[in-house]
Scaffold this motif. Sequence first.
Motif, short mmCIF file in Angstrom:
data_model
loop_
_atom_site.label_atom_id
_atom_site.label_comp_id
_atom_site.label_asym_id
_atom_site.label_seq_id
_atom_site.Cartn_x
_atom_site.Cartn_y
_atom_site.Cartn_z
N ARG A 58 0.82 -1.21 0.00
CA ARG A 58 0.00 0.00 0.00
C ARG A 58 0.85 1.26 0.00
O ARG A 58 0.44 2.30 -0.49
CB ARG A 58 -0.93 0.01 1.22
N ALA A 59 2.05 1.18 0.58
CA ALA A 59 2.96 2.33 0.59
C ALA A 59 4.27 1.92 -0.06
O ALA A 59 5.16 1.44 0.61
CB ALA A 59 3.19 2.81 2.02
N PRO A 60 4.37 2.07 -1.37
CA PRO A 60 5.59 1.63 -2.06
C PRO A 60 6.82 2.33 -1.52
O PRO A 60 6.78 3.51 -1.19
CB PRO A 60 5.33 2.04 -3.52
N ARG A 61 7.91 1.55 -1.39
CA ARG A 61 9.14 2.09 -0.82
C ARG A 61 10.29 1.89 -1.79
O ARG A 61 10.39 0.84 -2.42
CB ARG A 61 9.46 1.38 0.50
N ARG A 62 11.16 2.89 -1.84
CA ARG A 62 12.35 2.75 -2.67
C ARG A 62 13.36 1.84 -1.98
O ARG A 62 13.45 1.83 -0.76
CB ARG A 62 13.00 4.11 -2.90
N ALA A 63 14.09 1.09 -2.80
CA ALA A 63 15.10 0.19 -2.26
C ALA A 63 16.26 0.16 -3.24
O ALA A 63 16.15 0.60 -4.38
CB ALA A 63 14.52 -1.22 -2.08
N ARG A 64 17.41 -0.35 -2.78
CA ARG A 64 18.55 -0.59 -3.66
C ARG A 64 18.81 -2.09 -3.67
O ARG A 64 18.85 -2.71 -2.60
CB ARG A 64 19.82 0.09 -3.15
N VAL A 65 18.96 -2.64 -4.85
CA VAL A 65 19.27 -4.06 -4.98
C VAL A 65 20.79 -4.23 -4.87
O VAL A 65 21.54 -3.64 -5.65
CB VAL A 65 18.77 -4.62 -6.32
N ALA A 66 21.22 -5.01 -3.87
CA ALA A 66 22.65 -5.20 -3.63
C ALA A 66 23.18 -6.45 -4.32
O ALA A 66 24.32 -6.49 -4.76
CB ALA A 66 22.93 -5.30 -2.12
N ASP A 67 22.36 -7.50 -4.37
CA ASP A 67 22.74 -8.63 -5.21
C ASP A 67 21.50 -9.29 -5.78
O ASP A 67 20.39 -9.12 -5.29
CB ASP A 67 23.72 -9.59 -4.53
N LEU A 68 21.72 -10.00 -6.86
CA LEU A 68 20.62 -10.46 -7.70
C LEU A 68 20.94 -11.85 -8.25
O LEU A 68 22.09 -12.14 -8.58
CB LEU A 68 20.44 -9.47 -8.86
#
Length: 122
Positions: free
Chosen positions: A24-34
Amino acid sequence: GPTGADGRRGPRTAVDLEAVVGGRAPRRARVADLSVVGCLVRIEAALARGAVLDVTLALPDGPLRVKARVAEASIDGDAPPGAPGFLAGLEFVALAAADETRLRALLEAETKRRRVAHTPPA
């Protein structure tokens, strides 16, 4: 290539991508590994373990929308002041074949790019 010692399918590749973790409240994130089965994100608020969320990954060829389950969540003890303070391990759920193909292409490109300078952690 090397495979993760933690028993997951597919090696994890260090990346630095932006993501939006939904709900409901989208949050920004950083992808560190994938990897093709999931990713590790740094985020400013804790995520509930077991929650299934919409995640949009900012890939070089455009956004990739996936569903992901929170497999693990912890405080990031190494986060510098002002940086996102939580880590969350996300497992992709029902990844479409076309999306998996895009992830594989990105991971192969990253691995090639880093092979020269990158030594895997012991």
